[in-house]
Design a protein around this motif. Sequence first.
Motif, mmCIF file in Angstrom:
data_model
loop_
_atom_site.group_PDB
_atom_site.id
_atom_site.type_symbol
_atom_site.label_atom_id
_atom_site.label_comp_id
_atom_site.label_asym_id
_atom_site.label_seq_id
_atom_site.Cartn_x
_atom_site.Cartn_y
_atom_site.Cartn_z
ATOM 1 N N SER A 1 1.393 -0.989 0.360
ATOM 2 C CA SER A 1 -0.196 -0.179 0.313
ATOM 3 C C SER A 1 0.784 1.095 0.426
ATOM 4 C CB SER A 1 -1.109 0.169 1.287
ATOM 5 O OG SER A 1 -1.720 0.585 1.099
ATOM 6 N N PHE A 2 0.287 1.727 -0.698
ATOM 7 C CA PHE A 2 0.871 3.679 -0.785
ATOM 8 C C PHE A 2 0.341 5.005 -0.896
ATOM 9 C CE2 PHE A 2 2.435 -0.084 -4.007
ATOM 10 C CZ PHE A 2 3.341 -0.680 -3.382
ATOM 11 N N LYS B 1 -5.886 -1.327 -6.473
ATOM 12 C CA LYS B 1 -7.307 -0.205 -5.648
ATOM 13 C C LYS B 1 -6.798 1.238 -6.421
ATOM 14 C CE LYS B 1 -9.957 0.574 -1.689
ATOM 15 N NZ LYS B 1 -10.396 -0.483 -0.730
ATOM 16 N N LYS C 1 -6.778 5.085 -5.829
ATOM 17 C CA LYS C 1 -8.203 6.365 -5.024
ATOM 18 C C LYS C 1 -7.244 7.645 -5.158
ATOM 19 C CE LYS C 1 -10.787 7.360 -1.531
ATOM 20 N NZ LYS C 1 -10.525 8.728 -0.737
ATOM 21 N N ARG D 1 -12.676 9.252 -8.294
ATOM 22 C CA ARG D 1 -13.228 8.125 -7.009
ATOM 23 C C ARG D 1 -11.605 6.818 -7.022
ATOM 24 N NH1 ARG D 1 -17.495 9.198 -3.240
ATOM 25 N NH2 ARG D 1 -16.454 7.921 -2.918
ATOM 26 N N GLU E 1 -3.364 -7.324 -3.505
ATOM 27 C CA GLU E 1 -3.974 -6.285 -3.055
ATOM 28 C C GLU E 1 -2.623 -5.142 -3.469
ATOM 29 O OE1 GLU E 1 -7.388 -4.873 -2.654
ATOM 30 O OE2 GLU E 1 -8.116 -6.922 -2.976
ATOM 31 N N GLN F 1 -2.962 -0.910 -3.095
ATOM 32 C CA GLN F 1 -3.332 -0.132 -2.923
ATOM 33 C C GLN F 1 -2.524 1.788 -2.730
ATOM 34 O OE1 GLN F 1 -6.244 -0.361 0.823
ATOM 35 N NE2 GLN F 1 -6.849 1.505 0.114
ATOM 36 N N THR G 1 -3.177 5.361 -2.612
ATOM 37 C CA THR G 1 -3.909 6.351 -2.499
ATOM 38 C C THR G 1 -3.778 7.614 -1.965
ATOM 39 O OG1 THR G 1 -5.217 4.538 -0.505
ATOM 40 C CG2 THR G 1 -5.259 6.492 -0.888
#
Lengths: 265, 284
Positions: free
Chosen positions: B198-199, B219, B221, B257, B269, B271, B273
Amino acid sequence: MTCEEAKTRMTDYWSRTLGEAGETEFNAHLASCETCRSEVSRVGALWQGLDLLPLEEPSGKVRDRFYEMLGAYRQGLAAAEARPAKRWWTIPAWQMAAAAGLVAVGLGIGYGVRGNGPLFGGAPAEVSQLREEVANMRQLVALSLMQQQSASDRLRGVSWAYRAEPSDREVLGALVSAVNHDANVNVRLAAVDALRRFSASPETGRAALQSLSKQTTPIVQVALIDLLVDLKDPQAAPELRRLSGNETANEGVRQKAQWALERLQ
Amino acid sequence: MNRFLMGGMIVGMIAALGALPAPAQNPVQNPLQNPAENQNSAQITVAFSNPSQPRRLVVKTLMHKVTIKGYDGKDAIIESSAISERRRRERNIPPGMHPLNVGRGGIEVTEANNVVTVSAETPLGGGDIQIQVPVETSVTVNTINNGVSVENISGEIEVESVNGGVSVTNSSGSVVATSMNGKVTVVLDKVAPGKAMSFSSMNGTIDVTLPADIKANLKMKVDNGDVYTDFDVKVTNEAFDTTESKTGKGVRIRGNRTTYGTINGGGPEMQFTTFNGRILIHKK
Ligand SMILES: [Zn+2]
Protein backbone atom coordinates in the motif's frame (compact mmCIF):
# COMPACT_ATOMS: atom_id res chain seq x y z
CA MET A 1 -2.47 -47.85 2.03
CA THR A 2 -3.62 -47.40 5.60
CA CYS A 3 -6.15 -44.77 6.72
CA GLU A 4 -3.33 -42.93 8.46
CA GLU A 5 -1.37 -42.70 5.20
CA ALA A 6 -4.47 -41.67 3.32
CA LYS A 7 -5.09 -38.81 5.74
CA THR A 8 -1.60 -37.42 5.28
CA ARG A 9 -2.10 -37.47 1.50
CA MET A 10 -5.48 -35.82 1.44
CA THR A 11 -4.35 -32.30 0.63
CA ASP A 12 -2.00 -33.67 -2.01
CA TYR A 13 -4.96 -35.50 -3.49
CA TRP A 14 -7.03 -32.33 -3.65
CA SER A 15 -4.21 -30.30 -5.04
CA ARG A 16 -3.49 -33.04 -7.61
CA THR A 17 0.11 -33.45 -6.61
CA LEU A 18 0.03 -37.19 -5.86
CA GLY A 19 1.00 -38.18 -9.35
CA GLU A 20 -0.77 -40.79 -11.45
CA ALA A 21 0.37 -43.83 -9.49
CA GLY A 22 -0.28 -42.12 -6.19
CA GLU A 23 -3.76 -41.12 -7.27
CA THR A 24 -4.61 -44.64 -8.38
CA GLU A 25 -3.45 -46.02 -5.04
CA PHE A 26 -5.36 -43.33 -3.15
CA ASN A 27 -8.55 -43.94 -5.14
CA ALA A 28 -8.23 -47.67 -4.48
CA HIS A 29 -8.19 -46.96 -0.76
CA LEU A 30 -11.18 -44.63 -1.04
CA ALA A 31 -13.14 -47.30 -2.90
CA SER A 32 -12.71 -49.64 0.04
CA CYS A 33 -12.92 -47.16 2.93
CA GLU A 34 -16.09 -45.27 3.77
CA THR A 35 -14.39 -43.16 6.49
CA CYS A 36 -11.71 -41.76 4.20
CA ARG A 37 -14.21 -41.26 1.39
CA SER A 38 -16.36 -38.98 3.51
CA GLU A 39 -13.32 -37.23 4.87
CA VAL A 40 -12.09 -36.47 1.37
CA SER A 41 -15.39 -34.87 0.51
CA ARG A 42 -15.33 -32.81 3.70
CA VAL A 43 -11.85 -31.52 3.07
CA GLY A 44 -12.74 -30.76 -0.53
CA ALA A 45 -15.85 -28.88 0.48
CA LEU A 46 -13.88 -26.94 3.05
CA TRP A 47 -11.40 -25.93 0.40
CA GLN A 48 -14.13 -24.91 -1.97
CA GLY A 49 -15.85 -22.99 0.78
CA LEU A 50 -12.66 -21.07 1.39
CA ASP A 51 -12.40 -20.19 -2.29
CA LEU A 52 -9.16 -22.07 -2.37
CA LEU A 53 -10.16 -24.35 -5.16
CA PRO A 54 -10.93 -22.34 -8.28
CA LEU A 55 -11.11 -25.00 -10.97
CA GLU A 56 -8.97 -23.24 -13.52
CA GLU A 57 -6.09 -22.68 -11.15
CA PRO A 58 -3.09 -25.00 -11.44
CA SER A 59 -2.97 -27.44 -8.58
CA GLY A 60 0.35 -26.49 -7.02
CA LYS A 61 -0.87 -23.00 -6.29
CA VAL A 62 -3.95 -24.18 -4.47
CA ARG A 63 -1.75 -26.19 -2.21
CA ASP A 64 0.63 -23.29 -1.65
CA ARG A 65 -2.22 -20.98 -0.78
CA PHE A 66 -3.70 -23.49 1.57
CA TYR A 67 -0.45 -23.96 3.44
CA GLU A 68 0.27 -20.26 3.33
CA MET A 69 -3.06 -19.71 4.99
CA LEU A 70 -2.46 -22.35 7.59
CA GLY A 71 0.94 -20.84 8.26
CA ALA A 72 -0.56 -17.38 8.64
CA TYR A 73 -3.17 -18.78 10.98
CA ARG A 74 -0.63 -20.54 13.20
CA GLN A 75 1.68 -17.54 13.17
CA GLY A 76 -1.25 -15.34 14.15
CA LEU A 77 -2.31 -17.68 16.92
CA ALA A 78 1.21 -17.84 18.31
CA ALA A 79 1.46 -14.05 18.19
CA ALA A 80 -1.92 -13.64 19.84
CA GLU A 81 -0.92 -15.96 22.65
CA ALA A 82 2.42 -14.24 23.12
CA ARG A 83 0.82 -10.82 23.40
CA PRO A 84 -2.43 -11.32 25.22
CA ALA A 85 -4.89 -8.51 25.74
CA LYS A 86 -2.83 -6.00 23.83
CA ARG A 87 -5.31 -5.26 21.12
CA TRP A 88 -7.96 -7.74 22.06
CA TRP A 89 -10.74 -6.32 24.05
CA THR A 90 -12.71 -9.47 23.33
CA ILE A 91 -10.32 -12.16 24.49
CA PRO A 92 -12.81 -14.89 25.46
CA ALA A 93 -14.53 -14.65 22.08
CA TRP A 94 -11.18 -14.76 20.37
CA GLN A 95 -10.21 -17.90 22.24
CA MET A 96 -13.50 -19.51 21.36
CA ALA A 97 -12.94 -18.62 17.75
CA ALA A 98 -9.44 -20.01 17.97
CA ALA A 99 -10.75 -23.31 19.24
CA ALA A 100 -13.32 -23.46 16.48
CA GLY A 101 -10.64 -22.56 13.98
CA LEU A 102 -8.38 -25.34 15.20
CA VAL A 103 -11.13 -27.82 14.38
CA ALA A 104 -11.39 -26.39 10.91
CA VAL A 105 -7.63 -26.49 10.45
CA GLY A 106 -7.54 -30.05 11.75
CA LEU A 107 -10.05 -31.05 9.14
CA GLY A 108 -8.18 -29.21 6.45
CA ILE A 109 -4.94 -31.08 6.91
CA GLY A 110 -6.51 -34.40 7.59
CA TYR A 111 -5.95 -34.83 11.31
CA GLY A 112 -8.42 -34.83 14.15
CA VAL A 113 -10.89 -36.50 11.92
CA ARG A 114 -14.32 -37.80 12.74
CA GLY A 115 -15.99 -39.45 9.80
CA ASN A 116 -19.43 -38.01 9.16
CA GLY A 117 -21.61 -38.75 6.19
CA PRO A 118 -20.59 -37.62 2.72
CA LEU A 119 -21.03 -33.90 2.52
CA PHE A 120 -22.34 -33.10 -0.86
CA GLY A 121 -25.28 -35.39 -0.35
CA GLY A 122 -25.25 -34.91 3.40
CA ALA A 123 -27.92 -33.70 5.75
CA PRO A 124 -28.60 -29.92 5.88
CA ALA A 125 -27.28 -29.84 9.45
CA GLU A 126 -23.91 -31.04 8.27
CA VAL A 127 -23.84 -28.56 5.44
CA SER A 128 -24.60 -25.70 7.80
CA GLN A 129 -21.99 -27.01 10.20
CA LEU A 130 -19.45 -26.91 7.42
CA ARG A 131 -20.55 -23.44 6.44
CA GLU A 132 -19.93 -22.41 10.00
CA GLU A 133 -16.49 -23.99 9.98
CA VAL A 134 -15.67 -22.09 6.81
CA ALA A 135 -16.90 -18.82 8.31
CA ASN A 136 -14.86 -19.50 11.43
CA MET A 137 -11.79 -20.22 9.42
CA ARG A 138 -12.14 -17.06 7.35
CA GLN A 139 -12.64 -15.12 10.54
CA LEU A 140 -9.57 -16.75 12.05
CA VAL A 141 -7.41 -15.96 9.05
CA ALA A 142 -8.58 -12.34 9.04
CA LEU A 143 -8.16 -11.91 12.79
CA SER A 144 -4.82 -13.65 13.03
CA LEU A 145 -3.32 -11.77 10.09
CA MET A 146 -4.50 -8.47 11.55
CA GLN A 147 -2.38 -9.28 14.64
CA GLN A 148 0.89 -9.68 12.77
CA GLN A 149 3.92 -7.48 13.24
CA SER A 150 4.29 -6.95 9.50
CA ALA A 151 2.06 -4.22 8.02
CA SER A 152 1.88 -6.20 4.78
CA ASP A 153 0.43 -9.17 6.68
CA ARG A 154 -2.03 -6.92 8.49
CA LEU A 155 -3.12 -5.54 5.11
CA ARG A 156 -3.75 -9.11 4.00
CA GLY A 157 -5.79 -9.65 7.15
CA VAL A 158 -7.87 -6.60 6.28
CA SER A 159 -8.54 -7.95 2.79
CA TRP A 160 -9.63 -11.27 4.35
CA ALA A 161 -12.19 -9.27 6.31
CA TYR A 162 -14.06 -8.82 3.02
CA ARG A 163 -14.70 -12.56 3.06
CA ALA A 164 -16.16 -12.57 6.56
CA GLU A 165 -19.89 -12.73 7.12
CA PRO A 166 -21.40 -9.22 7.15
CA SER A 167 -22.78 -10.14 10.58
CA ASP A 168 -19.37 -11.11 11.98
CA ARG A 169 -18.93 -8.86 15.00
CA GLU A 170 -15.46 -10.18 15.78
CA VAL A 171 -14.08 -9.08 12.44
CA LEU A 172 -15.96 -5.77 12.60
CA GLY A 173 -14.46 -5.19 16.06
CA ALA A 174 -10.99 -6.01 14.81
CA LEU A 175 -11.39 -3.60 11.89
CA VAL A 176 -12.62 -0.79 14.13
CA SER A 177 -9.70 -1.46 16.44
CA ALA A 178 -7.32 -1.32 13.45
CA VAL A 179 -8.86 1.97 12.25
CA ASN A 180 -8.31 3.51 15.68
CA HIS A 181 -5.09 1.95 16.85
CA ASP A 182 -3.03 0.37 14.09
CA ALA A 183 0.40 1.98 14.06
CA ASN A 184 0.53 2.00 10.27
CA VAL A 185 -1.34 4.68 8.27
CA ASN A 186 -1.88 2.38 5.29
CA VAL A 187 -3.38 -0.36 7.44
CA ARG A 188 -5.75 2.18 9.00
CA LEU A 189 -6.72 3.34 5.50
CA ALA A 190 -7.42 -0.19 4.29
CA ALA A 191 -9.40 -0.98 7.44
CA VAL A 192 -11.64 2.07 6.89
CA ASP A 193 -12.46 0.81 3.40
CA ALA A 194 -13.12 -2.72 4.65
CA LEU A 195 -15.74 -1.38 7.07
CA ARG A 196 -17.99 -1.10 3.99
CA ARG A 197 -18.42 -4.86 4.23
CA PHE A 198 -20.28 -4.20 7.48
CA SER A 199 -22.30 -1.21 6.31
CA ALA A 200 -25.55 -2.93 7.34
CA SER A 201 -24.55 -2.78 10.99
CA PRO A 202 -25.44 0.45 12.81
CA GLU A 203 -22.19 0.06 14.72
CA THR A 204 -20.21 0.77 11.56
CA GLY A 205 -21.42 4.35 11.13
CA ARG A 206 -21.04 5.03 14.84
CA ALA A 207 -17.49 3.70 14.85
CA ALA A 208 -16.56 5.69 11.74
CA LEU A 209 -17.93 8.88 13.25
CA GLN A 210 -16.18 8.32 16.56
CA SER A 211 -12.94 7.56 14.78
CA LEU A 212 -13.21 10.72 12.65
CA SER A 213 -13.19 12.88 15.75
CA LYS A 214 -10.01 11.16 16.96
CA GLN A 215 -7.98 10.62 13.78
CA THR A 216 -5.24 13.12 13.09
CA THR A 217 -3.87 11.63 9.88
CA PRO A 218 -5.46 13.60 7.01
CA ILE A 219 -5.57 10.79 4.44
CA VAL A 220 -7.36 8.53 6.95
CA GLN A 221 -9.77 11.35 7.81
CA VAL A 222 -10.56 11.68 4.10
CA ALA A 223 -11.24 7.94 3.85
CA LEU A 224 -13.55 8.08 6.89
CA ILE A 225 -15.46 11.01 5.36
CA ASP A 226 -15.91 9.01 2.13
CA LEU A 227 -17.22 6.09 4.17
CA LEU A 228 -19.70 8.28 6.07
CA VAL A 229 -20.97 9.69 2.77
CA ASP A 230 -21.42 6.17 1.37
CA LEU A 231 -23.26 5.15 4.55
CA LYS A 232 -25.51 8.21 4.08
CA ASP A 233 -25.33 8.78 7.79
CA PRO A 234 -27.17 12.03 8.66
CA GLN A 235 -25.69 11.92 12.15
CA ALA A 236 -22.33 12.68 10.56
CA ALA A 237 -23.35 16.26 9.70
CA PRO A 238 -22.43 17.99 13.02
CA GLU A 239 -18.96 16.44 13.10
CA LEU A 240 -18.40 17.29 9.43
CA ARG A 241 -19.52 20.86 10.07
CA ARG A 242 -17.15 21.11 13.03
CA LEU A 243 -14.31 19.72 10.93
CA SER A 244 -14.93 21.99 7.94
CA GLY A 245 -14.86 25.02 10.25
CA ASN A 246 -11.82 23.92 12.24
CA GLU A 247 -9.00 26.20 11.21
CA THR A 248 -6.34 23.97 12.70
CA ALA A 249 -7.50 21.00 10.63
CA ASN A 250 -5.75 20.06 7.40
CA GLU A 251 -6.94 22.19 4.45
CA GLY A 252 -7.77 19.17 2.28
CA VAL A 253 -9.73 17.54 5.10
CA ARG A 254 -11.76 20.72 5.59
CA GLN A 255 -12.56 20.84 1.86
CA LYS A 256 -13.50 17.19 1.93
CA ALA A 257 -15.77 17.70 4.96
CA GLN A 258 -17.49 20.59 3.16
CA TRP A 259 -17.94 18.43 0.07
CA ALA A 260 -19.42 15.64 2.24
CA LEU A 261 -21.86 18.01 3.95
CA GLU A 262 -23.26 18.99 0.56
CA ARG A 263 -23.68 15.34 -0.36
CA LEU A 264 -25.43 14.42 2.86
CA GLN A 265 -28.03 17.18 2.53
CA MET B 1 35.85 -5.53 15.27
CA ASN B 2 34.45 -3.16 17.81
CA ARG B 3 30.89 -3.95 18.64
CA PHE B 4 28.68 -2.27 21.18
CA LEU B 5 26.73 -5.31 22.17
CA MET B 6 25.30 -5.62 25.64
CA GLY B 7 22.69 -8.32 25.47
CA GLY B 8 19.75 -6.34 24.23
CA MET B 9 20.45 -3.26 26.31
CA ILE B 10 21.25 0.13 24.93
CA VAL B 11 24.25 -0.52 22.78
CA GLY B 12 25.29 2.96 21.88
CA MET B 13 24.60 6.63 21.72
CA ILE B 14 25.56 8.98 18.97
CA ALA B 15 25.36 12.43 20.37
CA ALA B 16 24.01 15.11 18.13
CA LEU B 17 25.92 17.72 20.05
CA GLY B 18 29.11 15.88 20.68
CA ALA B 19 30.83 13.63 18.24
CA LEU B 20 32.03 10.18 19.18
CA PRO B 21 35.17 9.38 17.23
CA ALA B 22 34.66 6.24 15.17
CA PRO B 23 36.67 3.33 16.60
CA ALA B 24 40.00 3.20 14.84
CA GLN B 25 40.02 -0.59 14.56
CA ASN B 26 36.61 -0.66 12.92
CA PRO B 27 37.23 -2.04 9.43
CA VAL B 28 33.93 -0.76 8.05
CA GLN B 29 34.62 2.88 7.44
CA ASN B 30 32.78 5.24 5.25
CA PRO B 31 35.40 7.73 4.13
CA LEU B 32 33.93 11.19 4.02
CA GLN B 33 35.07 13.68 1.45
CA ASN B 34 35.07 16.62 3.77
CA PRO B 35 37.48 16.27 6.72
CA ALA B 36 35.62 19.00 8.64
CA GLU B 37 32.44 16.92 8.30
CA ASN B 38 34.29 13.87 9.47
CA GLN B 39 34.93 15.47 12.84
CA ASN B 40 31.25 16.01 13.25
CA SER B 41 30.16 12.53 12.27
CA ALA B 42 29.87 9.56 14.51
CA GLN B 43 29.66 5.95 13.50
CA ILE B 44 28.55 2.94 15.40
CA THR B 45 28.53 -0.73 14.38
CA VAL B 46 25.97 -3.06 15.85
CA ALA B 47 25.80 -6.80 15.31
CA PHE B 48 22.52 -8.62 14.87
CA SER B 49 22.46 -11.13 17.71
CA ASN B 50 21.34 -14.05 15.57
CA PRO B 51 22.73 -13.71 12.04
CA SER B 52 20.94 -16.82 10.75
CA GLN B 53 17.49 -15.49 11.68
CA PRO B 54 15.49 -12.74 9.91
CA ARG B 55 16.82 -9.27 10.67
CA ARG B 56 14.88 -6.10 11.26
CA LEU B 57 15.85 -2.44 11.46
CA VAL B 58 13.53 0.06 13.14
CA VAL B 59 14.21 3.80 12.85
CA LYS B 60 12.21 6.53 14.57
CA THR B 61 13.22 10.13 14.22
CA LEU B 62 11.74 13.56 14.47
CA MET B 63 14.18 15.80 12.65
CA HIS B 64 16.71 13.69 10.77
CA LYS B 65 16.88 12.73 7.16
CA VAL B 66 17.26 8.96 7.03
CA THR B 67 19.11 6.99 4.36
CA ILE B 68 19.22 3.22 4.55
CA LYS B 69 21.32 1.14 2.19
CA GLY B 70 21.71 -2.59 1.88
CA TYR B 71 25.35 -3.69 1.75
CA ASP B 72 27.33 -6.89 1.55
CA GLY B 73 28.00 -7.30 5.26
CA LYS B 74 26.34 -8.63 8.37
CA ASP B 75 26.20 -5.74 10.85
CA ALA B 76 24.21 -2.56 11.08
CA ILE B 77 26.41 0.50 10.60
CA ILE B 78 24.84 3.71 11.80
CA GLU B 79 26.42 7.00 10.95
CA SER B 80 25.26 10.49 11.64
CA SER B 81 26.48 13.81 10.41
CA ALA B 82 25.28 15.03 13.72
CA ILE B 83 26.13 18.68 13.44
CA SER B 84 25.55 20.54 10.24
CA GLU B 85 27.68 23.54 9.45
CA ARG B 86 24.60 25.74 9.80
CA ARG B 87 23.95 24.39 13.27
CA ARG B 88 27.57 24.88 14.16
CA ARG B 89 27.33 28.56 13.27
CA GLU B 90 24.00 28.91 15.06
CA ARG B 91 25.41 27.44 18.25
CA ASN B 92 28.70 29.29 17.90
CA ILE B 93 30.81 26.15 18.19
CA PRO B 94 34.50 26.93 17.64
CA PRO B 95 35.97 25.28 14.52
CA GLY B 96 37.61 21.93 15.20
CA MET B 97 35.91 21.55 18.58
CA HIS B 98 32.85 19.67 19.74
CA PRO B 99 30.68 20.08 22.81
CA LEU B 100 31.10 17.56 25.62
CA ASN B 101 27.74 17.90 27.29
CA VAL B 102 26.13 15.10 25.31
CA GLY B 103 22.76 13.58 25.93
CA ARG B 104 19.97 15.73 24.61
CA GLY B 105 19.40 15.41 20.92
CA GLY B 106 21.25 12.12 20.86
CA ILE B 107 20.62 9.12 18.73
CA GLU B 108 19.99 5.95 20.65
CA VAL B 109 20.87 2.59 19.14
CA THR B 110 19.69 -0.68 20.66
CA GLU B 111 19.63 -4.31 19.61
CA ALA B 112 17.32 -7.00 20.92
CA ASN B 113 16.13 -10.25 19.33
CA ASN B 114 17.69 -9.40 16.00
CA VAL B 115 15.96 -6.03 15.86
CA VAL B 116 18.23 -2.99 15.68
CA THR B 117 16.37 0.13 16.79
CA VAL B 118 17.69 3.61 16.02
CA SER B 119 15.75 6.40 17.65
CA ALA B 120 16.19 10.14 17.74
CA GLU B 121 12.90 11.43 18.99
CA THR B 122 13.88 14.75 20.49
CA PRO B 123 13.20 17.97 18.62
CA LEU B 124 16.90 18.84 18.90
CA GLY B 125 19.51 17.65 16.48
CA GLY B 126 18.80 17.20 12.82
CA GLY B 127 21.10 16.43 9.98
CA ASP B 128 21.46 13.02 8.42
CA ILE B 129 21.39 9.48 9.69
CA GLN B 130 22.93 6.97 7.30
CA ILE B 131 22.46 3.32 8.02
CA GLN B 132 23.87 0.30 6.27
CA VAL B 133 22.37 -3.10 6.90
CA PRO B 134 22.63 -6.48 5.14
CA VAL B 135 20.53 -6.47 1.96
CA GLU B 136 18.13 -9.03 3.40
CA THR B 137 16.73 -7.01 6.28
CA SER B 138 13.21 -5.86 6.99
CA VAL B 139 13.06 -2.13 7.56
CA THR B 140 10.57 0.08 9.41
CA VAL B 141 11.17 3.84 9.35
CA ASN B 142 9.13 6.64 10.88
CA THR B 143 10.20 10.23 10.36
CA ILE B 144 8.40 13.50 10.93
CA ASN B 145 10.19 16.46 9.45
CA ASN B 146 12.56 14.96 6.95
CA GLY B 147 12.66 12.41 4.17
CA VAL B 148 13.48 8.73 4.01
CA SER B 149 15.43 6.93 1.36
CA VAL B 150 15.78 3.14 1.27
CA GLU B 151 18.05 1.53 -1.30
CA ASN B 152 19.00 -2.01 -2.17
CA ILE B 153 16.95 -3.71 0.52
CA SER B 154 15.20 -7.05 0.22
CA GLY B 155 12.56 -7.59 2.86
CA GLU B 156 9.43 -6.10 4.32
CA ILE B 157 9.83 -2.35 3.96
CA GLU B 158 7.58 0.03 5.92
CA VAL B 159 8.28 3.74 5.62
CA GLU B 160 6.38 6.71 6.93
CA SER B 161 7.05 10.44 6.91
CA VAL B 162 4.93 13.45 7.68
CA ASN B 163 6.72 16.26 5.91
CA GLY B 164 9.42 14.53 3.92
CA GLY B 165 9.42 12.52 0.73
CA VAL B 166 9.69 8.78 0.93
CA SER B 167 11.70 6.77 -1.56
CA VAL B 168 12.38 3.05 -1.88
CA THR B 169 14.57 2.14 -4.84
CA ASN B 170 16.49 -0.80 -6.22
CA SER B 171 14.72 -3.02 -3.70
CA SER B 172 12.65 -6.17 -3.56
CA GLY B 173 10.15 -7.76 -1.23
CA SER B 174 7.14 -5.74 -0.14
CA VAL B 175 6.58 -2.04 0.54
CA VAL B 176 4.03 -0.22 2.67
CA ALA B 177 4.75 3.51 2.41
CA THR B 178 3.12 6.81 3.25
CA SER B 179 3.94 10.49 3.40
CA MET B 180 1.54 13.24 4.32
CA ASN B 181 3.13 16.09 2.41
CA GLY B 182 5.83 14.46 0.35
CA LYS B 183 6.09 12.29 -2.71
CA VAL B 184 6.14 8.51 -2.44
CA THR B 185 8.56 6.92 -4.92
CA VAL B 186 8.97 3.16 -5.09
CA VAL B 187 10.97 1.09 -7.55
CA LEU B 188 10.81 -2.65 -7.02
CA ASP B 189 12.97 -5.06 -8.99
CA LYS B 190 11.16 -8.09 -7.61
CA VAL B 191 8.18 -8.57 -5.33
CA ALA B 192 7.70 -11.20 -2.65
CA PRO B 193 4.85 -13.51 -3.71
CA GLY B 194 1.56 -13.11 -1.87
CA LYS B 195 2.47 -9.87 -0.09
CA ALA B 196 -0.03 -7.03 0.13
CA MET B 197 1.31 -3.51 -0.46
CA SER B 198 0.00 0.00 0.00
CA PHE B 199 1.20 3.49 -0.93
CA SER B 200 -0.44 6.69 0.20
CA SER B 201 0.00 10.45 0.43
CA MET B 202 -2.25 13.38 1.24
CA ASN B 203 -0.51 15.99 -0.87
CA GLY B 204 2.15 14.13 -2.80
CA THR B 205 2.33 12.03 -5.92
CA ILE B 206 2.51 8.26 -5.72
CA ASP B 207 5.08 7.05 -8.23
CA VAL B 208 5.51 3.28 -8.24
CA THR B 209 7.51 1.11 -10.64
CA LEU B 210 6.77 -2.61 -10.60
CA PRO B 211 8.17 -5.65 -12.41
CA ALA B 212 6.40 -6.23 -15.75
CA ASP B 213 5.24 -9.71 -14.75
CA ILE B 214 3.69 -8.71 -11.42
CA LYS B 215 0.28 -10.18 -10.65
CA ALA B 216 -1.79 -7.83 -8.57
CA ASN B 217 -5.23 -6.54 -7.72
CA LEU B 218 -5.06 -2.76 -7.83
CA LYS B 219 -7.12 -0.31 -5.88
CA MET B 220 -6.41 3.28 -6.86
CA LYS B 221 -8.04 6.18 -5.07
CA VAL B 222 -7.56 9.81 -6.04
CA ASP B 223 -9.54 12.88 -5.16
CA ASN B 224 -7.97 15.70 -7.09
CA GLY B 225 -5.55 13.90 -9.35
CA ASP B 226 -5.48 11.22 -12.02
CA VAL B 227 -4.10 7.76 -12.43
CA TYR B 228 -1.57 6.95 -15.16
CA THR B 229 -0.01 3.65 -16.05
CA ASP B 230 1.75 1.89 -18.89
CA PHE B 231 0.66 -1.50 -17.57
CA ASP B 232 -2.17 -3.29 -19.29
CA VAL B 233 -4.63 -2.82 -16.43
CA LYS B 234 -7.96 -4.58 -16.67
CA VAL B 235 -10.35 -2.20 -14.95
CA THR B 236 -12.86 -4.23 -12.97
CA ASN B 237 -14.92 -1.47 -11.37
CA GLU B 238 -17.83 -1.13 -13.79
CA ALA B 239 -19.41 1.84 -12.07
CA PHE B 240 -16.34 3.85 -12.80
CA ASP B 241 -15.83 6.10 -15.79
CA THR B 242 -13.21 4.17 -17.75
CA THR B 243 -12.76 6.49 -20.67
CA GLU B 244 -9.21 5.98 -21.78
CA SER B 245 -7.12 8.46 -23.65
CA LYS B 246 -3.55 8.11 -24.82
CA THR B 247 -1.21 10.60 -23.25
CA GLY B 248 2.43 10.15 -24.04
CA LYS B 249 3.41 6.50 -23.79
CA GLY B 250 1.00 5.62 -21.02
CA VAL B 251 -2.69 4.89 -21.02
CA ARG B 252 -4.64 7.26 -18.87
CA ILE B 253 -7.38 6.00 -16.58
CA ARG B 254 -9.63 8.91 -15.84
CA GLY B 255 -11.65 9.42 -12.71
CA ASN B 256 -12.06 11.04 -9.35
CA ARG B 257 -12.73 8.23 -6.89
CA THR B 258 -11.66 4.63 -6.58
CA THR B 259 -10.67 2.49 -9.55
CA TYR B 260 -10.21 -1.25 -9.20
CA GLY B 261 -8.21 -3.27 -11.67
CA THR B 262 -5.99 -6.26 -12.18
CA ILE B 263 -2.56 -6.72 -13.73
CA ASN B 264 -1.59 -10.04 -15.31
CA GLY B 265 -4.74 -11.76 -14.11
CA GLY B 266 -4.70 -10.42 -10.56
CA GLY B 267 -2.97 -11.30 -7.32
CA PRO B 268 -2.35 -9.76 -3.91
CA GLU B 269 -3.88 -6.38 -3.09
CA MET B 270 -1.98 -3.21 -3.97
CA GLN B 271 -3.54 0.00 -2.79
CA PHE B 272 -2.67 3.49 -4.07
CA THR B 273 -4.20 6.50 -2.35
CA THR B 274 -3.64 10.23 -2.76
CA PHE B 275 -5.78 13.28 -2.18
CA ASN B 276 -4.00 16.07 -4.00
CA GLY B 277 -1.33 14.17 -5.89
CA ARG B 278 -1.54 11.81 -8.81
CA ILE B 279 -0.82 8.14 -9.18
CA LEU B 280 1.80 6.85 -11.61
CA ILE B 281 2.26 3.11 -11.99
CA HIS B 282 5.18 2.25 -14.25
CA LYS B 283 6.10 -1.05 -15.78
CA LYS B 284 9.78 -1.87 -15.19
ZN1 LIG C 1 -9.32 -45.19 5.21
